[in-house]
Design a protein around this motif. Structure first.
Motif, PDB file in Angstrom:
ATOM      1  N   LEU A 120       0.861  -1.181   0.000  1.00  0.00           N
ATOM      2  CA  LEU A 120       0.000   0.000   0.000  1.00  0.00           C
ATOM      3  C   LEU A 120       0.894   1.226   0.000  1.00  0.00           C
ATOM      4  CD1 LEU A 120      -2.580   1.644   0.276  1.00  0.00           C
ATOM      5  CD2 LEU A 120      -2.621   1.075   2.722  1.00  0.00           C
ATOM      6  N   LEU A 121       0.840   1.974  -1.075  1.00  0.00           N
ATOM      7  CA  LEU A 121       1.724   3.117  -1.291  1.00  0.00           C
ATOM      8  C   LEU A 121       0.917   4.406  -1.271  1.00  0.00           C
ATOM      9  CD1 LEU A 121       4.522   4.241  -2.287  1.00  0.00           C
ATOM     10  CD2 LEU A 121       3.695   3.810  -4.619  1.00  0.00           C
ATOM     11  N   THR A 122       1.307   5.356  -0.422  1.00  0.00           N
ATOM     12  CA  THR A 122       0.647   6.657  -0.422  1.00  0.00           C
ATOM     13  C   THR A 122       1.450   7.621  -1.294  1.00  0.00           C
ATOM     14  OG1 THR A 122       1.811   7.599   1.497  1.00  0.00           O
ATOM     15  CG2 THR A 122      -0.156   6.263   1.935  1.00  0.00           C
ATOM     16  N   THR A 123       0.749   8.603  -1.847  1.00  0.00           N
ATOM     17  CA  THR A 123       1.424   9.557  -2.722  1.00  0.00           C
ATOM     18  C   THR A 123       0.652  10.863  -2.781  1.00  0.00           C
ATOM     19  OG1 THR A 123       2.321   9.915  -4.950  1.00  0.00           O
ATOM     20  CG2 THR A 123       0.230   8.761  -4.798  1.00  0.00           C
ATOM     21  N   HIS A 124       1.355  11.917  -3.138  1.00  0.00           N
ATOM     22  CA  HIS A 124       0.719  13.209  -3.370  1.00  0.00           C
ATOM     23  C   HIS A 124       0.141  13.239  -4.788  1.00  0.00           C
ATOM     24  CE1 HIS A 124       2.403  14.602   0.379  1.00  0.00           C
ATOM     25  NE2 HIS A 124       3.623  14.257  -0.021  1.00  0.00           N
ATOM     26  N   LEU A 125      -0.654  14.244  -5.053  1.00  0.00           N
ATOM     27  CA  LEU A 125      -1.294  14.370  -6.372  1.00  0.00           C
ATOM     28  C   LEU A 125      -0.771  15.618  -7.070  1.00  0.00           C
ATOM     29  CD1 LEU A 125      -5.002  13.473  -5.487  1.00  0.00           C
ATOM     30  CD2 LEU A 125      -3.192  11.963  -6.321  1.00  0.00           C
ATOM     31  N   PRO A 126       0.313  15.503  -7.831  1.00  0.00           N
ATOM     32  CA  PRO A 126       0.898  16.681  -8.472  1.00  0.00           C
ATOM     33  C   PRO A 126       0.004  17.302  -9.528  1.00  0.00           C
ATOM     34  CG  PRO A 126       1.931  14.681  -9.291  1.00  0.00           C
ATOM     35  CD  PRO A 126       1.066  14.275  -8.138  1.00  0.00           C
ATOM     36  N   GLY A 127      -0.931  16.527 -10.076  1.00  0.00           N
ATOM     37  CA  GLY A 127      -1.765  17.054 -11.145  1.00  0.00           C
ATOM     38  C   GLY A 127      -3.107  17.596 -10.694  1.00  0.00           C
ATOM     39  N   LEU A 128      -3.355  17.641  -9.378  1.00  0.00           N
ATOM     40  CA  LEU A 128      -4.659  18.084  -8.881  1.00  0.00           C
ATOM     41  C   LEU A 128      -4.840  19.590  -9.093  1.00  0.00           C
ATOM     42  CD1 LEU A 128      -7.257  17.336  -7.375  1.00  0.00           C
ATOM     43  CD2 LEU A 128      -6.070  17.878  -5.245  1.00  0.00           C
ATOM     44  N   ASP A 129      -5.921  19.945  -9.789  1.00  0.00           N
ATOM     45  CA  ASP A 129      -6.255  21.345 -10.049  1.00  0.00           C
ATOM     46  C   ASP A 129      -7.322  21.767  -9.041  1.00  0.00           C
ATOM     47  OD1 ASP A 129      -6.905  23.823 -10.974  1.00  0.00           O
ATOM     48  OD2 ASP A 129      -7.658  23.175 -12.930  1.00  0.00           O
ATOM     49  N   ARG A 130      -6.925  22.552  -8.052  1.00  0.00           N
ATOM     50  CA  ARG A 130      -7.851  22.948  -6.988  1.00  0.00           C
ATOM     51  C   ARG A 130      -8.836  24.020  -7.429  1.00  0.00           C
ATOM     52  NH1 ARG A 130      -2.844  22.157  -5.111  1.00  0.00           N
ATOM     53  NH2 ARG A 130      -2.524  20.614  -3.451  1.00  0.00           N
ATOM     54  N   SER A 131      -8.660  24.554  -8.632  1.00  0.00           N
ATOM     55  CA  SER A 131      -9.567  25.593  -9.117  1.00  0.00           C
ATOM     56  C   SER A 131     -10.751  25.032  -9.902  1.00  0.00           C
ATOM     57  CB  SER A 131      -8.809  26.584 -10.004  1.00  0.00           C
ATOM     58  OG  SER A 131      -8.351  25.952 -11.199  1.00  0.00           O
ATOM     59  N   ARG A 132     -10.713  23.735 -10.233  1.00  0.00           N
ATOM     60  CA  ARG A 132     -11.820  23.175 -11.012  1.00  0.00           C
ATOM     61  C   ARG A 132     -13.040  22.979 -10.114  1.00  0.00           C
ATOM     62  NH1 ARG A 132      -8.454  17.665 -11.774  1.00  0.00           N
ATOM     63  NH2 ARG A 132      -9.262  16.457 -10.000  1.00  0.00           N
ATOM     64  N   ALA A 133     -14.199  22.908 -10.749  1.00  0.00           N
ATOM     65  CA  ALA A 133     -15.461  22.834 -10.011  1.00  0.00           C
ATOM     66  C   ALA A 133     -15.539  21.581  -9.137  1.00  0.00           C
ATOM     67  CB  ALA A 133     -16.637  22.885 -10.986  1.00  0.00           C
ATOM     68  N   ASP A 134     -15.169  20.438  -9.690  1.00  0.00           N
ATOM     69  CA  ASP A 134     -15.198  19.191  -8.937  1.00  0.00           C
ATOM     70  C   ASP A 134     -13.757  18.821  -8.573  1.00  0.00           C
ATOM     71  OD1 ASP A 134     -15.562  16.740  -7.805  1.00  0.00           O
ATOM     72  OD2 ASP A 134     -16.608  15.828  -9.501  1.00  0.00           O
ATOM     73  N   ARG A 135     -13.413  18.964  -7.314  1.00  0.00           N
ATOM     74  CA  ARG A 135     -12.039  18.739  -6.882  1.00  0.00           C
ATOM     75  C   ARG A 135     -11.761  17.276  -6.530  1.00  0.00           C
ATOM     76  NH1 ARG A 135     -13.818  23.241  -4.014  1.00  0.00           N
ATOM     77  NH2 ARG A 135     -12.966  25.246  -4.680  1.00  0.00           N
ATOM     78  N   ARG A 136     -12.725  16.425  -6.744  1.00  0.00           N
ATOM     79  CA  ARG A 136     -12.472  15.005  -6.483  1.00  0.00           C
ATOM     80  C   ARG A 136     -11.315  14.539  -7.373  1.00  0.00           C
ATOM     81  NH1 ARG A 136     -17.797  15.800  -5.791  1.00  0.00           N
ATOM     82  NH2 ARG A 136     -18.828  14.746  -4.025  1.00  0.00           N
ATOM     83  N   PRO A 137     -10.373  13.824  -6.793  1.00  0.00           N
ATOM     84  CA  PRO A 137      -9.210  13.389  -7.579  1.00  0.00           C
ATOM     85  C   PRO A 137      -9.602  12.481  -8.738  1.00  0.00           C
ATOM     86  CG  PRO A 137      -8.770  13.175  -5.227  1.00  0.00           C
ATOM     87  CD  PRO A 137     -10.231  13.463  -5.364  1.00  0.00           C
ATOM     88  N   ARG A 138      -8.805  12.573  -9.790  1.00  0.00           N
ATOM     89  CA  ARG A 138      -8.955  11.712 -10.955  1.00  0.00           C
ATOM     90  C   ARG A 138      -7.663  10.918 -11.141  1.00  0.00           C
ATOM     91  NH1 ARG A 138     -10.826  16.852 -14.696  1.00  0.00           N
ATOM     92  NH2 ARG A 138     -12.771  17.338 -13.562  1.00  0.00           N
ATOM     93  N   LEU A 139      -7.738   9.884 -11.947  1.00  0.00           N
ATOM     94  CA  LEU A 139      -6.560   9.045 -12.159  1.00  0.00           C
ATOM     95  C   LEU A 139      -5.413   9.851 -12.760  1.00  0.00           C
ATOM     96  CD1 LEU A 139      -5.687   6.131 -11.713  1.00  0.00           C
ATOM     97  CD2 LEU A 139      -6.472   5.603 -14.030  1.00  0.00           C
ATOM     98  N   THR A 140      -5.743  10.805 -13.632  1.00  0.00           N
ATOM     99  CA  THR A 140      -4.704  11.615 -14.267  1.00  0.00           C
ATOM    100  C   THR A 140      -3.999  12.541 -13.274  1.00  0.00           C
ATOM    101  OG1 THR A 140      -6.430  13.203 -14.898  1.00  0.00           O
ATOM    102  CG2 THR A 140      -5.761  11.575 -16.550  1.00  0.00           C
ATOM    103  N   ASP A 141      -4.623  12.807 -12.111  1.00  0.00           N
ATOM    104  CA  ASP A 141      -4.017  13.690 -11.122  1.00  0.00           C
ATOM    105  C   ASP A 141      -2.786  13.070 -10.466  1.00  0.00           C
ATOM    106  OD1 ASP A 141      -5.985  15.587 -11.570  1.00  0.00           O
ATOM    107  OD2 ASP A 141      -7.273  14.861  -9.948  1.00  0.00           O
ATOM    108  N   PHE A 142      -2.628  11.753 -10.591  1.00  0.00           N
ATOM    109  CA  PHE A 142      -1.482  11.091  -9.981  1.00  0.00           C
ATOM    110  C   PHE A 142      -0.196  11.365 -10.747  1.00  0.00           C
ATOM    111  CE2 PHE A 142      -4.932   9.006  -7.953  1.00  0.00           C
ATOM    112  CZ  PHE A 142      -4.463   8.499  -6.762  1.00  0.00           C
ATOM    113  N   GLY A 143      -0.328  11.860 -11.991  1.00  0.00           N
ATOM    114  CA  GLY A 143       0.838  12.286 -12.752  1.00  0.00           C
ATOM    115  C   GLY A 143       1.821  11.161 -13.023  1.00  0.00           C
ATOM    116  N   ILE A 144       3.104  11.488 -12.917  1.00  0.00           N
ATOM    117  CA  ILE A 144       4.276  10.629 -13.157  1.00  0.00           C
ATOM    118  C   ILE A 144       4.098   9.726 -14.374  1.00  0.00           C
ATOM    119  CG2 ILE A 144       5.168  10.735 -10.822  1.00  0.00           C
ATOM    120  CD1 ILE A 144       4.032   8.025 -10.225  1.00  0.00           C
ATOM    121  N   GLY A 145       3.674  10.353 -15.470  1.00  0.00           N
ATOM    122  CA  GLY A 145       3.642   9.661 -16.755  1.00  0.00           C
ATOM    123  C   GLY A 145       2.654   8.525 -16.834  1.00  0.00           C
ATOM    124  N   GLY A 146       1.647   8.519 -15.964  1.00  0.00           N
ATOM    125  CA  GLY A 146       0.641   7.465 -16.022  1.00  0.00           C
ATOM    126  C   GLY A 146       1.074   6.139 -15.432  1.00  0.00           C
ATOM    127  N   ALA A 147       2.220   6.122 -14.713  1.00  0.00           N
ATOM    128  CA  ALA A 147       2.734   4.867 -14.162  1.00  0.00           C
ATOM    129  C   ALA A 147       1.796   4.260 -13.133  1.00  0.00           C
ATOM    130  CB  ALA A 147       4.109   5.099 -13.531  1.00  0.00           C
TER     131      ALA A 147
END
Length: 272
Positions: A187-214
């Motif tokens: 179980l690995l925890t990580t930050h979300l470098p791609g999270l845009d806090r200005s968007r209407a729905d701030r729920r994280p998306r898979l793309t928010d995890f960044g790092i080239g989609g790994a």
């Protein structure tokens, strides 16, 4: 015995009520139900969320709920602080009161009781501040009974001068291989470098995890923690949290409702 025969035999044992050795229940009822009973050995689980969402607290909560000893590797805290949080979580005593020493007689009894109950199955906690993946592998080798290994966080795996996406991607791939090699769940925890806090729905998306989609490519299970009150305290339900299942290699996506008790750093399953 062929692999298919072993599988059928395992299904027969499960039908007879025998526990599946490869299945690791998180003991969060709604999450286990969504995951078909829990997580499995050989799986890489990635848990992400915004700053202060509580990913470390949830990862620790899962480790504490297991019916066997887990390994908790942290790059952010001294082991004593993790155990301090574990006691607050289990005894339901304010973490602030524990740190200040202002606990009542009743709280002291609850803390002592929690310490005794945790003695035989509390997670093994170690801090890793260097050594990278070899250091993690050595810690896992020294704790052979651990079926779940928590690594908090991905960013802490790398040296400070190797924080690029390529290095992070390599670490994700390496941790997945380690889960398979050691037959454990990671179980690995990580930050979300791609999270845009200005968007209407701030729920994280898979793309928010960044790092080239790994993360999306390598992880068997991707979870994201969302708490509305971090952004709109007046409109969000105090303590309300959603655990989003953004990827599930063995099942459907969805979400689980949780409740966060800030005083104790404790997540509860709303179904409980």
């Amino acid at each position: 015995m062929s692999p298919l025969t072993r599988l059928v035999a395992r299904l027969d044992r499960a039908a007879d009520g025998e526990a599946d050795f490869d299945l690791i229940a998180t003991n969060f009822p709604s999450l286990d139900k969504a995951l078909g009973g829990g997580v499995r050995r050989g799986d890489l689980l990635v848990l992400g969320g915004d700053d202060s969402a509580g990913c470390s607290a949830l990862a620790l909560g899962i480790a504490l709920r297991l019916h066997h000893r887990a390994l908790f590797l942290t790059s952010e805290m001294h082991p004593d602080r993790v155990y301090e949080r574990a006691l607050a979580n289990t005894a339901r005593v304010s973490l602030e009161n524990i740190r200040m020493g202002t606990i009542s007689d009743d709280e002291r009894i609850r803390l002592a009781t929690a310490a005794v109950s945790m003695r035989d199955q509390a997670p093994v906690v170690e801090t890793f501040t260097g050594g990278g993946l070899p250091r993690i592998e050595a810690a896992i080798g020294a704790t052979p009974a651990a079926r779940l290994v928590v690594i908090d966080t991905l960013e802490g795996v790398l040296h400070r001068d190797h924080g690029h996406d390529e290095a992070l991607s390599y670490a994700v791939v390496a941790l997945k291989r380690l889960a398979l090699l050691k037959n454990i769940a990671v179980l690995l925890t990580t930050h979300l470098p791609g999270l845009d806090r200005s968007r209407a729905d701030r729920r994280p998306r898979l793309t928010d995890f960044g790092i080239g989609g790994a993360v999306g490519a390598q992880a068997d299970l991707v979870l994201a923690l969302y708490r509305e009150e971090l952004y709109d305290f007046d409109h969000g339900v105090s303590g309300g949290a959603e655990l989003l299942i953004l990827k599930n290699r063995d099942g459907a996506r969805g979400y689980v409702d949780l409740f966060f008790e800030t005083r104790y750093g404790r997540f509860e399953d709303v179904a409980e």
